[in-house]
Design an enzyme around this catalytic site. Structure first.
Site, PDB file in Angstrom:
ATOM      1  N   CYS A 191      -2.520   2.085   7.368  1.00 53.09           N
ATOM      2  CA  CYS A 191      -1.714   1.454   6.616  1.00 53.09           C
ATOM      3  C   CYS A 191      -1.941  -0.150   7.265  1.00 53.09           C
ATOM      4  CB  CYS A 191      -0.303   1.521   6.527  1.00 53.09           C
ATOM      5  SG  CYS A 191       0.010   2.577   4.997  1.00 53.09           S
ATOM      6  N   GLU A 217       0.894  -1.262  -0.138  1.00 51.48           N
ATOM      7  CA  GLU A 217      -0.091  -0.032   0.101  1.00 51.48           C
ATOM      8  C   GLU A 217       0.908   1.164  -0.045  1.00 51.48           C
ATOM      9  OE1 GLU A 217      -2.514   0.094   3.432  1.00 51.48           O
ATOM     10  OE2 GLU A 217      -3.020  -2.037   3.066  1.00 51.48           O
TER      11      GLU A 217
END
Ligand code: SAH
Length: 347
Positions: A329, A90
């Site tokens: 995250c 990500e």
């Protein structure tokens, strides 16, 4: 795996020289790679036969944006990239008044095991290469059409657990013939790998070091951060003081407030005591609720902040961006992994 993109300019020049190319080619190819070409044929000033040779020896692979979420609240964009080997990572683009920041991952997964963090639930799969870290910056910029002026190494992974690759990435992203992003615009966040902090101190880089403190006492910290059993918080504070004394740079301490775990006044007092002699900045983070974790956000954020400030410390509360898009995250990758598993088991 992005072999060429992980090379520094002198290394790339040498690689091309070994292929019979003149020295100036190094800079030309370096510049193209850092522009985010997706085919060697885009390199207009490079002879066709060299493009063919590069294609044959170093196939260009670029991350594929398999998911993209755009926050309606603040324009934060979260990317889930698929790498050449099928692994996903990500990156998050955050828009601030002072410029755009991209938060990048340094590993596929994480082995640090922090109890409140989604990135570490399935452990570490592998380290990212310098080129894969660079690609996150390049392709976030290209895909979003937004220039990036700041980078934070705060995505999935522990940067000091992949320090050689991270240092190389820093050299690449900082290079005037590449993205040319200044060290002062880069932050690196660590859960507290003490030997890595000492190594960084020696390098005296101009970047901002962030330390994920989350508890100033050994007992609480060991409970929520297993790394504390390897490098105790007392050793961590000593390393931080050393870092400040060597580099003169202020450290930013991250502190996610967890209800009834690390939000007591005595813990604020202890932080102040341990940071004495160093201009610390404490960044209070409202805990992101991770479905798999039993920890809950604290209701004492303002009180804890006041308590820190009463000791003369600078304490800020992190503005939460992308609240509507799992922007913390690890959460998006986690969702995608779960969906893939469900898909497999239903087949
Ligand atoms: N491994 C590095 C960088 C990645 S994590 C580190 O530990 O610093 C980035 C930051 O997010 C860290 O401060 C981490 O502790 C914090 N974090 C992880 N999960 C969180 C959650 N559920 N809520 C709030 N902060 C979290």
């Amino acid at each position: 795996m992005n072999e060429l993109k992980s090379l520094t300019l002198p290394e790339l020049t040498e690689t091309l020289r070994a292929m019979g190319e003149p020295a100036f080619r190094g800079k030309q190819v370096f510049t193209w790679l850092h522009k985010g070409i997706t085919s060697y044929d885009e390199m207009g000033n490079i002879p066709k036969d060299l493009r063919r040779k590069l294609e044959a020896s170093y196939p260009l692979d670029v991350p594929r944006p398999v998911r993209k979420q755009v926050s309606r609240l603040d324009g934060t964009i979260k990317y889930l990239w698929e790498l050449e080997d099928g692994n996903c990572i990500e990156s998050v683009l955050m828009r601030y008044r002072h410029g755009n920041t991209v938060c990048i991952s340094s590993q596929v997964g994480c082995r640090m095991g922090c109890a409140f963090c989604a990135s570490t639930i399935a452990g570490k799969v592998r380290d990212l290469t310098p080129g894969e870290m660079l690609d996150q910056v390049i392709f976030t910029q290209l895909d979003s059409g937004e220039p990036v002026s700041n980078i934070v190494l705060m995505g999935i992974g522990e940067p000091l657990d992949n320090l050689d690759a991270v240092l190389r990435f820093l050299e690449l992203v900082n290079h005037p013939d590449g993205l040319n992003i200044g060290m002062r615009h880069i932050s690196l966040s660590t859960c507290g790998l003490v030997p890595g902090i000492f190594r960084l101190a020696e390098l005296e880089l101009q970047l901002t070091l962030s330390v994920s403190l989350h508890a100033p006492d050994s007992e609480t910290r060991s409970r929520i951060m297993p790394v504390n059993r390897a490098y105790d918080v007392e050793e961590l504070f000593a390393a931080c003081h050393h870092y400040f004394q060597t580099t003169g740079r202020r450290i930013s301490f991250e502190y996610a407030l967890i209800g009834n775990v690390n939000d007591h006044d005595w813990q604020a007092d202890l932080i102040a005591q341990k940071l004495r002699g160093m201009p610390g900045h404490v960044n209070l983070i409202p805990l992101n609720d991770v479905a798999e974790s039993s920890f809950k956000p604290s209701g004492r954020l303002a009180d804890f902040q006041k308590r820190l400030e009463s000791h003369g410390l600078t304490a800020t509360v992190r503005r939460s961006l992308g609240g509507d898009i799992d922007a913390s995250c690890g959460q998006l990758r986690r969702k995608a992994m779960e969906e893939a598993q469900k898909g497999e088991s239903s087949q």
